[in-house]
Design an enzyme around this catalytic site. Structure first.
Site, PDB file in Angstrom:
ATOM      1  CB  CYS A 165     -51.262   2.193  21.400  1.00 21.36           C
ATOM      2  SG  CYS A 165     -51.020   3.578  22.373  1.00 21.36           S
TER       3      CYS A 165
ATOM      4  CE  LYS B 174     -31.218 -12.754  -9.065  1.00 20.00           C
ATOM      5  NZ  LYS B 174     -31.207 -11.985  -8.208  1.00 20.00           N
TER       6      LYS B 174
ATOM      7  CG  ASP C  51      -0.648   5.023  -0.187  1.00 22.78           C
ATOM      8  OD1 ASP C  51      -1.684   4.678  -1.046  1.00 22.78           O
ATOM      9  OD2 ASP C  51      -0.873   4.822   1.036  1.00 22.78           O
TER      10      ASP C  51
ATOM     11  CE  LYS D 149     -34.084 -15.524  -5.208  1.00 23.66           C
ATOM     12  NZ  LYS D 149     -34.121 -14.253  -5.278  1.00 23.66           N
TER      13      LYS D 149
ATOM     14  NE  ARG E  62     -33.543  -4.435 -13.674  1.00 24.65           N
ATOM     15  CZ  ARG E  62     -34.752  -4.603 -13.130  1.00 24.65           C
ATOM     16  NH1 ARG E  62     -34.952  -4.052 -12.056  1.00 24.65           N
ATOM     17  NH2 ARG E  62     -35.786  -5.219 -13.935  1.00 24.65           N
TER      18      ARG E  62
ATOM     19  CG  LEU F 189     -32.115 -12.776 -14.046  1.00 28.03           C
ATOM     20  CD1 LEU F 189     -31.082 -13.244 -13.325  1.00 28.03           C
ATOM     21  CD2 LEU F 189     -32.004 -13.653 -15.563  1.00 28.03           C
TER      22      LEU F 189
ATOM     23  CG  ASP G  42      -1.844  -1.260   1.150  1.00 30.61           C
ATOM     24  OD1 ASP G  42      -1.786  -1.629   0.189  1.00 30.61           O
ATOM     25  OD2 ASP G  42      -2.833  -1.107   2.186  1.00 30.61           O
TER      26      ASP G  42
ATOM     27  CD  GLU H 108     -26.650  -6.759  -8.620  1.00 28.66           C
ATOM     28  OE1 GLU H 108     -27.107  -6.655  -9.799  1.00 28.66           O
ATOM     29  OE2 GLU H 108     -27.618  -7.102  -7.822  1.00 28.66           O
TER      30      GLU H 108
HETATM   31  S1  IVH Z   1     -28.120 -11.306 -15.853  1.00 28.97           S
HETATM   32  C1  IVH Z   1     -31.390 -10.459 -18.733  1.00 28.97           C
HETATM   33  N1  IVH Z   1     -26.568 -12.018 -14.056  1.00 28.97           N
HETATM   34  O1  IVH Z   1     -30.393 -10.010 -11.031  1.00 28.97           O
HETATM   35  C2  IVH Z   1     -30.330 -10.896 -17.702  1.00 28.97           C
HETATM   36  N2  IVH Z   1     -28.278 -10.639 -13.203  1.00 28.97           N
HETATM   37  O2  IVH Z   1     -33.453 -10.352 -11.410  1.00 28.97           O
HETATM   38  C3  IVH Z   1     -30.498  -9.972 -16.635  1.00 28.97           C
HETATM   39  N3  IVH Z   1     -28.193 -10.086 -10.818  1.00 28.97           N
HETATM   40  O3  IVH Z   1     -31.200  -6.935 -12.116  1.00 28.97           O
HETATM   41  C4  IVH Z   1     -29.496 -10.015 -15.324  1.00 28.97           C
HETATM   42  N4  IVH Z   1     -26.155 -11.158 -10.370  1.00 28.97           N
HETATM   43  O4  IVH Z   1     -29.267  -7.035 -10.540  1.00 28.97           O
HETATM   44  C5  IVH Z   1     -27.565 -11.380 -14.143  1.00 28.97           C
HETATM   45  N5  IVH Z   1     -24.983 -12.766 -12.656  1.00 28.97           N
HETATM   46  C6  IVH Z   1     -26.058 -12.044 -12.702  1.00 28.97           C
HETATM   47  C7  IVH Z   1     -26.374 -11.455 -11.584  1.00 28.97           C
HETATM   48  C8  IVH Z   1     -27.630 -10.680 -12.095  1.00 28.97           C
HETATM   49  C9  IVH Z   1     -27.276 -10.458  -9.995  1.00 28.97           C
HETATM   50  C10 IVH Z   1     -29.403  -9.351 -10.636  1.00 28.97           C
HETATM   51  C11 IVH Z   1     -29.375  -7.973 -11.511  1.00 28.97           C
HETATM   52  C12 IVH Z   1     -30.780  -8.110 -12.184  1.00 28.97           C
HETATM   53  C13 IVH Z   1     -31.480  -9.163 -11.417  1.00 28.97           C
HETATM   54  C14 IVH Z   1     -32.486  -9.918 -12.238  1.00 28.97           C
END
Ligand code: IVH
Length: 678
Positions: free
Chosen positions: A430, A118, A38, A318, A139, A84, A34, A178
């Site tokens: 209340c 994700k 710097d 998910k 977004r 998504l 670092d 992101e």
């Molecule tokens: S692809 C058409 N890849 O999830 C594809 N999205 O529900 C669009 N997100 O608004 C997104 N990690 O903020 C993609 N590896 C990833 C992601 C990702 C997080 C979020 C993103 C998007 C939301 C979609």
């Protein structure tokens, strides 16, 4: 003027600083200490200071510097930012896979998927023109977002200029990804906020969003944000024919991408990636809530197409909610801003999904009874994605017989007034008109981030303002003077000025925030947005009756009732008037700018339209530049006649004003017809 040697040195320093930034923030593997870094940076700063003509906007010294702004400009994305669809099990993923084969028109052996985590943060879009970062936006609703370029510039993993070592930079590149707040740093921030008596963030995603949406980039710069790229918007697609190659190019241009991007050729491989990522979840420094699976080949993506909000060629698989076991030490009762008494479990602190949990809401009396939760019980708690932790059940095998049954108190624990539960309601409330807890909660909601956003005005200050009788309603805040702030305990001169400034700067809210701040029952952030968009102005919403409110999409009879009773309450109307006197500017909703095709024309609407409430029709006309008047005169150009028209139709006939139907009005709105054609 700088000599050639100095010029060359500046170039060299920039290159080195950029390179080491990249090693540190993108690759996560620094080559120098670092201190060494710097030294290079400071030398560059000194040279640029000596020769300001050498400063360029993409110099690494220019990440922080922009002045705070009053508001964010809204920008339209060139291509919509989609969301998504979700799948939650292997079966659901198999369904998706089947659709890919069917709609994508490919054989099992040709399928290619790209998987990656994700991330749970804030989606943004970065625009690069001729290789230079020129604009960044959130977004937003997917169509338009907020321009936050100076804030994003402070994030070191966002390159200010694309690296062209391996690939030439395209003329125009939009990178999407992101912004995330690292988990550990998030807990650190929350500890600091809690210590200062300020509102903490519910999860790292909110912390990231809060940091990116700061009006002052200097504050954003202090937050340890990281950007991960996961896709592109506009880009000369011809260069690549699949997502994977594009992402590799994005990586080469200098972006941080997930190390776990994988190309999978069979659903089983996707499943394996999902399991692997899930297992690694706890250990990663960034919050993730699933695995995104995208069809790799663009031609297959294209064949599959997209629905209005999400593509058919991708899904978010998910993770299941994370669970933990702990003990309920006590059940306390909190009083909310509507007077509802909420039982809250005080837990033996436990980590769930990387976040320490010590409280969980039990919602209401029935919920406690239904789940059969006693004080002293061992319980399972779960955290699904980013939502607030919940008690999902009791481990009855651990009962000793010493557990205590919870009873809802018959009096408000804060003001001592009677607490009653009305028939048909789940909540006990209340009844105290002057309940301090309700007032404090209302005020805290009013100034919160989603509301008027008076930064730094946390609970502990509000409590004192109330207790010292300096404020009794939200409007009083705008009449406080410096000397009033000084009356609070542990208040200093600087802090008082800051708080006063925060209140001052909250005087210009946008309409959705303002509506949310009012704390109308059942009107959360989303609905506030819907109402703002529909009505455009507070005054219009205030005068809209219950009946007409239900015509708004997403507004049902219960919400309509709470809105109309809120605005017909005399006290509420007084507070709203008082806010105005205190200097709060009543905002109008900034709409996207439509062609002003009806400018110069005046419309009057009579009767009931089929597809529009009258307010909505008026506001649609106004959006296109028309004037919507309430009575017919010689100056009126058109009277739109609906079902059961009133005297305005007679007036129109008498004054020989042109009358049109709803269909023609729609044609005008759409631009299919021009007013002069009618
Ligand atoms: S692809 C058409 N890849 O999830 C594809 N999205 O529900 C669009 N997100 O608004 C997104 N990690 O903020 C993609 N590896 C990833 C992601 C990702 C997080 C979020 C993103 C998007 C939301 C979609």
């Amino acid at each position: 003027m700088a000599d050639a040697k100095e010029k060359a040195r500046v170039e060299k320093l920039r290159e080195m600083v950029n390179y080491h930034n990249y090693r540190y923030y993108v690759l996560d593997s620094p080559e120098i200490s670092d201190e060494e870094f710097d030294r290079l940076f400071d030398e560059l700063v000194a040279l640029e200071k000596k020769h300001p003509e050498l400063v360029s906007p993409d110099s690494p010294t220019q990440r922080v510097g922009a002045e705070p702004s009053d508001e964010f400009r809204s920008v339209r994305h060139r291509l919509p930012m989609l969301s998504l669809n979700k799948v939650a099990s292997e079966e659901e993923f198999a369904d998706f896979h089947r659709r890919v084969l069917e709609l994508g028109g490919i054989a099992e052996s040709e399928v290619e998927y790209v998987t990656e985590p994700k991330w749970d943060g804030l989606a943004v879009e970065l625009v690069y023109e001729k290789g230079v970062f020129t604009q960044g936006s959130t977004r937003g609703d997917g169509i338009t977002g907020e321009e936050v370029t100076p804030n994003l510039k402070t994030i070191k993993s966002i390159p200010l200029r694309l690296s062209e070592e391996k690939n030439k930079a395209p003329r125009l590149l939009e990178v999407r990804g992101e912004v995330i707040f690292p988990k550990e740093e998030f807990e650190k921030l929350n500890r600091a906020l809690a210590k200062a008596g300020e509102e903490v963030f519910a999860n790292p995603r909110n912390a990231a969003a809060g940091a990116v949406r700061q009006l002052d980039p200097k504050i954003t710069a202090t937050r340890p944000l990281v950007f991960f790229a996961y896709g592109t918007g506009e880009l000369e697609r011809a260069r690549f024919d699949n997502h994977y190659d594009t992402m590799m190019a994005v990586r080469d241009w200098g972006f941080r991408t997930s190390k776990e991007i994988r190309l999978c050729r069979r659903p089983e491989e996707v499943k394996k990636e999902f399991e692997k990522t899930k297992a690694a979840r706890e250990k990663t420094s960034f919050e993730m809530d699933g695995v995104v699976v995208k069809v790799n080949q663009y031609k297959v993506q294209k064949r599959m197409g997209e629905l209005s909000r999400s593509p058919r060629w991708a899904v978010a698989w998910k993770f299941p909610p994370q669970k933990a076991k702990t003990v309920v030490k006590d059940i306390i009762v909190q009083v909310g801003r509507t007077g509802a008494l909420t039982p809250v479990a005080v837990l033996e602190p436990v980590r769930v999904g990387g976040v320490e949990v010590s409280r969980a809401t039990l919602h209401n009396e029935d919920e406690v009874a239904k789940k059969d939760i006693h004080i002293g019980d061992t319980v399972f708690i779960q955290r699904a994605g980013d939502v607030i932790p919940e008690v999902v059940g009791v481990d009855k095998s651990r009962r000793t017989g010493n557990e205590k049954i919870f009873k809802m108190p018959s009096r408000c624990p804060v003001c001592g007034s009677k607490a009653v539960r009305l028939p048909g309601e789940a909540a006990t409330r209340c009844t105290g008109l002057a309940c301090r807890a309700q007032l404090v909660e209302k005020l805290a909601h009013f100034v919160s981030k989603g509301g008027m956003n008076a930064d730094g005005l946390g609970f502990r200050w509000i409590e004192q303002l109330v207790d010292k009788k300096l404020i009794a309603d939200p409007a009083d805040l705008y009449f406080l003077e410096k000397k009033d702030w000084m009356k609070l305990d542990r208040m200093g001169d600087k802090l008082a000025s800051n708080l006063a400034a925060a209140v001052e700067s909250s005087k210009k809210p946008d309409l959705p925030h303002f509506l949310y701040a009012l704390g109308i029952r059942n009107v959360g952030e989303h609905l506030a947005q819907v109402l703002a968009r529909h009505f455009g102005r507070l005054e219009v919403l205030m005068e809209t009756g219950e009946e007409e409110l239900t015509q708004v999409r997403e507004v049902g009879p219960i919400v309509a009732k709470s809105i109309s009773s809120f605005f017909s309450d005399a006290t509420n109307r007084k507070v709203i008037e008082k806010l105005k006197k205190g200097g709060v500017v009543f905002p109008t909703y900034e709409r996207e700018k439509l062609p002003q095709s009806l400018a110069g024309y005046t419309f009057v609407i009579t009767g009931t339209l089929e597809n529009f409430s009258r307010d909505r029709a008026r506001s649609e006309l106004e959006k296109r530049g028309a004037k919507a008047a309430s009575s017919v005169s010689k100056k009126t150009d058109f009277v739109v006649v609906g079902e059961n028209p009133g005297s305005k139709l007679t007036d129109a006939l008498r004054l020989e004003v042109k009358t049109i139907g709803e269909k023609e009005m729609v044609a005008l709105l759409k631009g299919d017809k021009k007013p002069e054609d009618l």
